[in-house]
Every structure is written in C-alpha cells, then in structure tokens.
Design an enzyme around this catalytic site. Structure first.
Site, PDB file in Angstrom:
ATOM      1  N   ASP A 173      11.693  23.095   0.552  1.00 16.83           N
ATOM      2  CA  ASP A 173      12.426  22.450  -0.537  1.00 16.83           C
ATOM      3  C   ASP A 173      13.908  22.265  -0.241  1.00 16.83           C
ATOM      4  OD1 ASP A 173       9.975  22.984  -2.033  1.00 16.83           O
ATOM      5  OD2 ASP A 173      10.709  25.055  -1.981  1.00 16.83           O
ATOM      6  N   LYS A 203       0.842  -1.202   0.000  1.00 19.14           N
ATOM      7  CA  LYS A 203       0.000   0.000   0.000  1.00 19.14           C
ATOM      8  C   LYS A 203       0.878   1.254   0.000  1.00 19.14           C
ATOM      9  CE  LYS A 203      -0.394  -0.295   5.053  1.00 19.14           C
ATOM     10  NZ  LYS A 203      -1.266  -0.731   6.153  1.00 19.14           N
ATOM     11  N   CYS A 262      13.266  23.831   5.548  1.00 15.74           N
ATOM     12  CA  CYS A 262      12.388  24.578   4.650  1.00 15.74           C
ATOM     13  C   CYS A 262      11.587  23.608   3.779  1.00 15.74           C
ATOM     14  CB  CYS A 262      13.203  25.494   3.746  1.00 15.74           C
ATOM     15  SG  CYS A 262      14.408  26.511   4.632  1.00 15.74           S
ATOM     16  N   ARG A 270       0.784 -10.713   6.959  1.00 13.51           N
ATOM     17  CA  ARG A 270       0.708  -9.480   6.139  1.00 13.51           C
ATOM     18  C   ARG A 270       1.906  -8.600   6.473  1.00 13.51           C
ATOM     19  NH1 ARG A 270      -4.095  -9.813   8.846  1.00 13.51           N
ATOM     20  NH2 ARG A 270      -3.472  -8.007  10.072  1.00 13.51           N
ATOM     21  N   TYR A 278      14.916  30.438   8.482  1.00 15.13           N
ATOM     22  CA  TYR A 278      13.689  31.062   8.996  1.00 15.13           C
ATOM     23  C   TYR A 278      13.711  31.188  10.512  1.00 15.13           C
ATOM     24  CZ  TYR A 278      11.441  30.538   4.432  1.00 15.13           C
ATOM     25  OH  TYR A 278      11.123  30.652   3.116  1.00 15.13           O
ATOM     26  N   ARG A 303     -10.915  -0.733  15.017  1.00 16.04           N
ATOM     27  CA  ARG A 303     -10.823   0.044  13.782  1.00 16.04           C
ATOM     28  C   ARG A 303     -11.812  -0.633  12.841  1.00 16.04           C
ATOM     29  NH1 ARG A 303      -5.006   0.885  10.873  1.00 16.04           N
ATOM     30  NH2 ARG A 303      -5.332  -1.325  10.479  1.00 16.04           N
ATOM     31  N   HIS A 334      -6.382  -7.940  13.071  1.00 16.87           N
ATOM     32  CA  HIS A 334      -5.172  -7.119  13.123  1.00 16.87           C
ATOM     33  C   HIS A 334      -4.838  -6.856  14.583  1.00 16.87           C
ATOM     34  CE1 HIS A 334      -2.110  -4.630  11.382  1.00 16.87           C
ATOM     35  NE2 HIS A 334      -2.608  -3.489  11.794  1.00 16.87           N
TER      36      HIS A 334
HETATM   37  C1  LIG Z   1      -0.543  -1.707   6.826  1.00 15.35           C
HETATM   38  C2  LIG Z   1      -1.099  -2.972   7.342  1.00 15.35           C
HETATM   39  C3  LIG Z   1      -0.286  -4.101   7.504  1.00 15.35           C
HETATM   40  C4  LIG Z   1       1.219  -4.053   7.322  1.00 15.35           C
HETATM   41  O1  LIG Z   1       1.791  -3.535   8.493  1.00 15.35           O
HETATM   42  P1  LIG Z   1       3.358  -3.513   8.702  1.00 15.35           P
HETATM   43  O2  LIG Z   1       3.535  -3.110  10.117  1.00 15.35           O
HETATM   44  O3  LIG Z   1       3.923  -2.507   7.765  1.00 15.35           O
HETATM   45  O4  LIG Z   1       3.876  -4.871   8.412  1.00 15.35           O
HETATM   46  C5  LIG Z   1      -0.885  -5.279   7.874  1.00 15.35           C
HETATM   47  N1  LIG Z   1      -2.217  -5.351   8.112  1.00 15.35           N
HETATM   48  C6  LIG Z   1      -3.018  -4.288   7.991  1.00 15.35           C
HETATM   49  C7  LIG Z   1      -4.464  -4.434   8.274  1.00 15.35           C
HETATM   50  C8  LIG Z   1      -2.496  -3.057   7.619  1.00 15.35           C
HETATM   51  O5  LIG Z   1      -3.291  -1.999   7.515  1.00 15.35           O
END
Ligand SMILES: *Cc1c(COP(=O)(O)O)cnc(C)c1O
Length: 387
Positions: A328, A56, A326, A237, A279, A150, A178
C-alpha cells in the site's frame, strides 16, 4: 463538448466535481488528450478506415464508460471489449453503436449477446457451430488465425470459413485477424507481419471467389497503426495508442499521454547513515537520508519490480524509489530535494515541472509493457476525468 455531462462510471469522479478527493492515490484522465489522440490517429489511417476503440479492461484502467462516451462524442461508434460482461456494462451505461467482443463467450450466454446487440468473435469453425446451435440470432465477426495461434479459424480453411457465412443464426458482419509482431523492428518481424497480411488477404480472395464480399475487415492494432503498416481495411482496432502510449514501437504520430498517476507523500522520516529502509532491509542509507513515504503500492498496480529501480517526481525532481515497494506504500529518497513536506504530490506517471515519467518509461524499467501497467491499476485509485 459540455463539461456538465454526468459520468456514470462509479470509478470515475464526475467532471462536475473535477477536483476529486485526491487524498491518497489517484489517476487524472486528460480527455482533451484522448480526443486529440483519436483525431491524429484517424488522420494517420486511410480515409475509408475508421477507429474501432478498444476499451477492454476498463479502457486500460482509464475508465471505460467515460472513455467510450468521450469518443462517441467525437464520432467514434465502434468499440471493442474483451468479455461479454464488459460489453453488457457499456450498454447498461448508454453506449450505443457497435461493440465487438474480442474474446470467447460461452454459447450458453447467446441470449445476452443477442439482447444487448453485441458482436461476438467467432474463434473457430467449431465454435461457430455451437453458437449457431443456440438458436438465437447473434451478430459476429470471424477471426482468422494467420500465425499468432491464439484465437481464430486457420487461414488455410477458407472453404470452412465460407460455410460459416451461411449459418442461419449467425449474422456475420466482419472478418479480422491479429498481428503478433507488428511492434517488432527486426527484418524477421516485418517479414512475418507481411506474411500474416498476405495470408489474410488470400482468405478474403478465396471468400470473394465464393461470392462473399461484404464483411467489414480489420487487421491492425496500435503497433500496426503507429508503425504505419500499409493495409486497406474498414477498421483499425486501437487501444494503447488512444491512451497515448506505444511501448517500444517507433512512430511519428503526435499522440499524447492521457493518464497521470499521482499519490500523496504521507510521511517523512530521517534515516541515519547505515540504517536500512523497508522490508528485507533492501535499502541501506549511505548518508543521512530523508525518506518520503508515498501512499501507493503494488496493490494499486505499481510493479514491485520497480523496487530500487524506479523513480517518482516530487517538486519537479526525480526521486529514486528506496527499498522494496510495499502493498500500500512505497518509499523514495528525497534527500536532494528541498522543502519536501508531508502532503506533497508524488507523480508516478506524468509530468511535474520540467520532468516527466511516461508509462512507456515506467513499464520498460519494470520489465513489462504499458498495456499491463495501465490495466493493472487498482480499484483503490480514484479516477478523475476532465477536459
Ligand atoms: C487488445 C487488442 C487490441 C488492441 O491492442 P492495442 O495494442 O492496445 O492497440 C486489438 N486487437 C485485439 C484482438 C486485442 O486483443
């Protein structure tokens, strides 16, 4: 592994031209280390568990097409993205295999889910009904909320989850949860992680008693894998760890950084003691000072919170960032480094000589996590991928 493979992501310079322009600010993506990480992470998983590569947010800024193609050549054929459009983009660039969308997709777009063969996350029972109602047959994995609160249908509603498996237009191939505290080392975190896993397994048990046994399961992300959480699942994942970063998790798996971030020294200025730099005059020279101006700034994803705290590497030495970063550009104090010239390379993430700044170090100093640092690297950064 042909080094002539054309890379189609416009963000990623083809490895046919591995030099790139390198004229301002660029990220070098080390595909050898990416492949290495995939191998050592796979070895750390139980044999029946495969990597679902999380690509992602443009593969955490690393270039999603290049990363996915590289991993596909390694035999990884399950990917995860956050959004429908990210999944469609992978398909349009020739990524086959399974692609799971981790986030919400408007049921109005069910025909795209179906057309591109993407797997949609079922975020709760109501959403399952809406997606089923689209009339298009959509592949899906059900997300179970075991305590993160979530996305997901509650682990307590196993009967409802079982019903979703019967929906005519949903082809449910997986079920997952998760963890929200797998990166925590405290006893409370460990207990909560164990509780989440137990809740998920209870749900699976409930489904099994109703005759639902076939869905693929997945629980762990990088922190769970790196901290060697003991679970039996079909997939892990993995995002961050594939890219060779870990945040603050303690681990013993030999992952290597994939991304180095570099920029040119565009100008040098001599600042007399007592004069200020940048700045708000946030830096005042205590001595006659040599300031290197570096062509990268917060619009490129360098956290402004590193102002006066961060460092860059020039000629193998650490140089403190001077004053406020800054949009850039940023300035570094190179008074103690010999022979610095305009056109020199400044390394913001990566190694130079014997010195190294990791994304973990930089993000910790910036008060954030490497996931945020990587995913906010801007579109002006040229991505140069090579083995
Ligand atoms: C982004 C995400 C992951 C990957 O997480 P990492 O910590 O980068 O391995 C796995 N599961 C879900 C639901 C996520 O949103």
């Amino acid at each position: 592994m042909s080094n002539k493979t054309a890379l189609t992501n416009p963000d990623v310079v083809s490895i046919n031209a591995p030099q790139g322009r390198r004229d301002r600010a660029w990220a070098e993506i080390n595909l050898t280390n990416l492949v290495h990480n995939a191998r050592v992470l796979k070895m750390a998983l139980p044999p029946a568990c495969d990597i679902m590569a999380v690509v992602k947010a443009n593969a955490y800024g690393h270039g999603d097409i290049t990363v996915s193609k590289t991993l596909a050549r390694e035999g990884i054929n399950v990917f995860a993205v956050a959004t429908l459009d990210e999944g469609v983009n992978l398909r349009k660039n020739g990524i086959r295999g399974e692609i799971l969308i981790l986030g919400y997709t408007d049921p109005k777009r069910a025909d795209e889910l179906s057309r591109y063969g993407l797997i949609q996350t079922i975020t709760d029972a109501q959403y399952a009904g809406e997606l089923n109602g689209s009339g298009r047959t959509v592949k899906a994995h059900i997300k179970v909320d075991t305590g993160m609160h979530r996305l997901g249908e509650s682990y307590e509603n196993t009967a409802m989850i079982a019903q979703i498996f019967g929906y005519a237009h949903l082809s449910i191939g997986g079920i997952y949860t998760h963890l929200c505290a797998a990166d925590g080392a405290g006893e409370g975190d460990r207990d909560f992680t164990a509780l989440q896993i137990q809740r998920f397994n209870n749900s699976l048990g409930g489904l099994k008693s109703k005759g639902i046994t076939s869905p693929k399961t997945h629980i762990l992300s990088s922190s769970g894998v790196l901290s060697r959480c003991d679970v039996k699942c079909d997939y892990a994942r993995i995002g961050l760890a594939l890219y060779g970063a870990s945040g603050t998790v303690r681990y013993d798996i030999d992952i290597k950084p994939v991304l180095s971030l570099k920029a040119r020294v565009s100008h040098l200025s001599r600042v007399a003691a007592g004069e200020s730099v940048g700045y708000n005059r946030a830096f005042t020279a205590k001595r006659d000072t040599l300031i290197a101006v570096i062509a990268i700034g917060y619009a490129d994803g360098i956290p402004r919170s590193l102002s006066g705290r961060g460092e860059v590497l020039i000629r193998g030495r650490r140089a403190p960032i001077a004053g406020l970063i800054c949009m850039d550009q940023l300035m570094a104090d190179v008074t103690d480094i010999a022979n610095v010239k305009s056109g020199d390379v400044a390394t913001l993430i990566g190694s130079d000589g014997g010195e190294c700044i990791t994304a973990d170090e930089m993000s910790l100093k910036a008060g954030t996590i490497p996931n945020e640092l990587f995913s906010r690297l801007g579109s002006r950064i040229e991505r140069i991928a090579a083995y």
